[in-house]
Every structure is written in structure tokens, then in C-alpha cells.
Design an enzyme around this catalytic site. Structure first.
Site, PDB file in Angstrom:
ATOM      1  N   GLU A 118     -33.827  13.074 -21.159  1.00 39.46           N
ATOM      2  CA  GLU A 118     -34.121  14.503 -21.335  1.00 39.46           C
ATOM      3  C   GLU A 118     -33.326  15.300 -20.318  1.00 39.46           C
ATOM      4  O   GLU A 118     -33.152  14.856 -19.182  1.00 39.46           O
ATOM      5  CB  GLU A 118     -35.611  14.785 -21.115  1.00 39.46           C
ATOM      6  N   TYR A 175     -23.249  13.545 -19.953  1.00 39.78           N
ATOM      7  CA  TYR A 175     -23.893  12.707 -20.976  1.00 39.78           C
ATOM      8  C   TYR A 175     -23.068  12.678 -22.268  1.00 39.78           C
ATOM      9  O   TYR A 175     -22.910  11.628 -22.891  1.00 39.78           O
ATOM     10  CB  TYR A 175     -25.313  13.205 -21.252  1.00 39.78           C
TER      11      TYR A 175
HETATM   12  C1  COA Z   1     -25.105  15.923 -13.162  1.00 37.56           C
HETATM   13  C2  COA Z   1     -24.563  15.221 -11.920  1.00 37.56           C
HETATM   14  C3  COA Z   1     -25.313  13.902 -11.714  1.00 37.56           C
HETATM   15  C4  COA Z   1     -23.065  14.926 -12.151  1.00 37.56           C
HETATM   16  O1  COA Z   1     -22.605  14.154 -11.036  1.00 37.56           O
HETATM   17  P1  COA Z   1     -21.097  14.265 -10.525  1.00 37.56           P
HETATM   18  O2  COA Z   1     -20.839  13.118  -9.630  1.00 37.56           O
HETATM   19  O3  COA Z   1     -20.864  15.630  -9.953  1.00 37.56           O
HETATM   20  O4  COA Z   1     -20.321  14.141 -11.899  1.00 37.56           O
HETATM   21  P2  COA Z   1     -18.866  13.526 -12.141  1.00 37.56           P
HETATM   22  O5  COA Z   1     -17.950  13.899 -11.011  1.00 37.56           O
HETATM   23  O6  COA Z   1     -19.010  12.082 -12.444  1.00 37.56           O
HETATM   24  O7  COA Z   1     -18.431  14.327 -13.436  1.00 37.56           O
HETATM   25  C5  COA Z   1     -18.637  13.761 -14.722  1.00 37.56           C
HETATM   26  C6  COA Z   1     -18.427  14.799 -15.775  1.00 37.56           C
HETATM   27  O8  COA Z   1     -19.488  15.739 -15.734  1.00 37.56           O
HETATM   28  C7  COA Z   1     -18.962  17.036 -16.034  1.00 37.56           C
HETATM   29  N1  COA Z   1     -19.185  17.903 -14.879  1.00 37.56           N
HETATM   30  C8  COA Z   1     -19.374  17.538 -13.591  1.00 37.56           C
HETATM   31  N2  COA Z   1     -19.567  18.635 -12.843  1.00 37.56           N
HETATM   32  C9  COA Z   1     -19.486  19.683 -13.677  1.00 37.56           C
HETATM   33  C10 COA Z   1     -19.623  21.085 -13.507  1.00 37.56           C
HETATM   34  N3  COA Z   1     -19.888  21.628 -12.304  1.00 37.56           N
HETATM   35  N4  COA Z   1     -19.516  21.870 -14.608  1.00 37.56           N
HETATM   36  C11 COA Z   1     -19.269  21.336 -15.832  1.00 37.56           C
HETATM   37  N5  COA Z   1     -19.135  20.008 -16.048  1.00 37.56           N
HETATM   38  C12 COA Z   1     -19.236  19.209 -14.985  1.00 37.56           C
HETATM   39  C13 COA Z   1     -17.516  16.863 -16.376  1.00 37.56           C
HETATM   40  O9  COA Z   1     -17.419  16.612 -17.764  1.00 37.56           O
HETATM   41  C14 COA Z   1     -17.158  15.609 -15.612  1.00 37.56           C
HETATM   42  O10 COA Z   1     -16.111  14.885 -16.171  1.00 37.56           O
HETATM   43  P3  COA Z   1     -14.578  15.155 -15.670  1.00 37.56           P
HETATM   44  O11 COA Z   1     -14.575  14.982 -14.178  1.00 37.56           O
HETATM   45  O12 COA Z   1     -13.807  14.103 -16.378  1.00 37.56           O
HETATM   46  O13 COA Z   1     -14.268  16.539 -16.088  1.00 37.56           O
HETATM   47  C15 COA Z   1     -24.670  16.130 -10.660  1.00 37.56           C
HETATM   48  O14 COA Z   1     -24.131  17.388 -10.960  1.00 37.56           O
HETATM   49  C16 COA Z   1     -26.083  16.310 -10.149  1.00 37.56           C
HETATM   50  O15 COA Z   1     -26.594  15.510  -9.367  1.00 37.56           O
HETATM   51  N6  COA Z   1     -26.737  17.415 -10.566  1.00 37.56           N
HETATM   52  C17 COA Z   1     -28.097  17.729 -10.113  1.00 37.56           C
HETATM   53  C18 COA Z   1     -29.110  16.766 -10.675  1.00 37.56           C
HETATM   54  C19 COA Z   1     -29.114  16.782 -12.182  1.00 37.56           C
HETATM   55  O16 COA Z   1     -29.036  17.817 -12.820  1.00 37.56           O
HETATM   56  N7  COA Z   1     -29.239  15.571 -12.759  1.00 37.56           N
HETATM   57  C20 COA Z   1     -29.329  15.389 -14.188  1.00 37.56           C
HETATM   58  C21 COA Z   1     -30.741  15.587 -14.624  1.00 37.56           C
HETATM   59  S1  COA Z   1     -30.929  15.277 -16.376  1.00 37.56           S
END
Ligand code: COA
Length: 167
Positions: A113, A125
Site C-alpha cells: 500500500e 514501485y
Molecule cells: C521511496 C524511497 C524508499 C525511495 O528510496 P531512494 O533510495 O531515494 O530511491 P532510489 O534512489 O532507489 O530511486 C528509485 C526510483 O524511484 C524514483 N524516485 C526516487 N526519488 C524520487 C523523487 N524524489 N521523485 C520522483 N521519483 C523518485 C525514480 O524512479 C528512481 O529511479 P531512477 O533513479 O532510475 O530515476 C525513499 O524516497 C523514502 O524512504 N521515502 C520515504 C519513505 C516512503 O515513502 N516509503 C515508501 C512507503 S510506501
């Protein structure tokens, strides 16, 4: 994609609850799980965390953590990266690690979710093949949540070796 050399991968036990609760507050603020909730969850499901190798403390605060309950259907329980380590593919790596654990545990489908407004998480995702299959109205207080689904069997089929090759 590899883990950066300053980090190591652990499968945290309930003893990691205090530091994971600290990381969780940095990630999810008011929606973070309590230390007691972390202790319960760590004893009940599969968790993976990335921890700094060169840490002063014996129980260093991880920089990312994800959890999944594994059965025929796997459910991603949490996934988060500390704010200062985002955008460096740790989230992707962690999601891949959780999905690998689910496949090894025999799961054929993964669900999660996510807030409809959580653009970074939705992009992550979708990049791994999850599709929106439903909506939970006001699941997050006033905000709707999407239910997302990934067919792990189809994923596995895509990475199977070419016909004729022996395993
Ligand atoms: C969601 C989360 C886990 C992503 O982690 P991350 O290490 O920053 O992500 P990645 O560097 O692996 O990025 C993976 C992809 O996510 C997307 N992404 C990452 N940051 C983004 C941003 N700020 N805006 C849009 N897309 C983004 C991109 O598609 C990216 O792929 P790309 O690098 O090839 O463009 C992180 O932002 C987080 O911890 N957020 C807060 C907690 C949360 O919301 N968790 C999910 C709950 S369901």
C-alpha cells in the site's frame, strides 16, 4: 546494482528495535512505528536493513530498512531510506532484496500500500513492475492509498534462462 562499500546488509533481530525506531522517526515522523511495534514486527516478519560498516556504536543506526511478510502472497510492510541517503538507489536495492526474499520463500505475488501522492515511492514501485489494482479510501488519515500488486511468477519467468540451458 550493488550495496555501496560503506554499508553492509543485515537481517535485524528484535534487539535492533531501538535504532530502527530512531531511523523510522527520521523517515516517517508522526507515522513511525514505536519501539515496541518494531520489536513485535521484527519477531514476526522478514526484515532487511543496510548498516554503516565503520560505526562508533555496537548497534549503529541503519540507513535503510524494509520489511515483508512472506506467504503465497507477500506483503511489503515498510520500506524507507534515511533522508540524507535518498536518490542513490538504496531504495531500489532494498526493494529488490525484499522481492528476492519473497521469491525464495515461495511467494507468487507481492502486494503493498502506498499514499496516492507519494511520487518517489510510486515511481520506484512502478519501475519494478508493480501495478495499481485498487484504492483504499482515506487509508492514511485523510489521504487515499493505492494497493499495488506484482506477479512474482511473471517476474521469475522473465529472468529464466534460455530454453535448453541446464541449471
Ligand atoms: C521511496 C524511497 C524508499 C525511495 O528510496 P531512494 O533510495 O531515494 O530511491 P532510489 O534512489 O532507489 O530511486 C528509485 C526510483 O524511484 C524514483 N524516485 C526516487 N526519488 C524520487 C523523487 N524524489 N521523485 C520522483 N521519483 C523518485 C525514480 O524512479 C528512481 O529511479 P531512477 O533513479 O532510475 O530515476 C525513499 O524516497 C523514502 O524512504 N521515502 C520515504 C519513505 C516512503 O515513502 N516509503 C515508501 C512507503 S510506501
Amino acid at each position: 546494482m550493488r550495496l555501496p562499500p560503506d554499508l553492509t546488509r543485515i537481517t535485524p533481530t528484535p534487539g535492533w528495535a531501538p535504532v530502527l525506531a530512531r531511523l523510522d522517526r527520521a523517515i516517517f515522523a508522526g507515522e513511525a512505528w514505536s519501539e515496541a511495534a518494531w520489536r513485535d514486527e521484527l519477531g514476526a516478519a522478514t526484515f532487511i536493513a543496510y548498516v554503516p560498516l565503520q560505526a562508533a556504536s555496537a548497534l549503529p543506526t541503519p540507513v535503510a530498512v524494509g520489511g515483508i511478510s512472506i506467504g503465497p502472497d507477500a506483503n511489503i510492510l515498510t520500506l524507507g531510506v534515511s533522508p540524507e541517503r535518498r536518490g542513490k538507489h538504496l531504495g531500489s536495492l532494498l526493494l529488490d532484496d525484499l522481492l528476492t526474499a519473497a521469491r525464495l520463500g515461495g511467494a507468487t505475488t507481492a502486494f503493498l500500500e502506498v499514499r496516492v501522492t507519494n511520487a518517489p515511492a510510486l515511481a520506484l514501485y512502478r519501475s519494478r513492475g508493480f501495478d495499481v489494482v485498487g484504492t483504499r479510501p482515506r487509508y492514511y488519515g485523510g489521504e487515499d492509498g493505492y494497493i499495488m500488486r506484482l506477479d512474482l511468477g511473471a517476474e521469475a519467468a522473465r529472468v529464466e534462462p534460455a530454453p535448453g540451458r541446464r541449471m
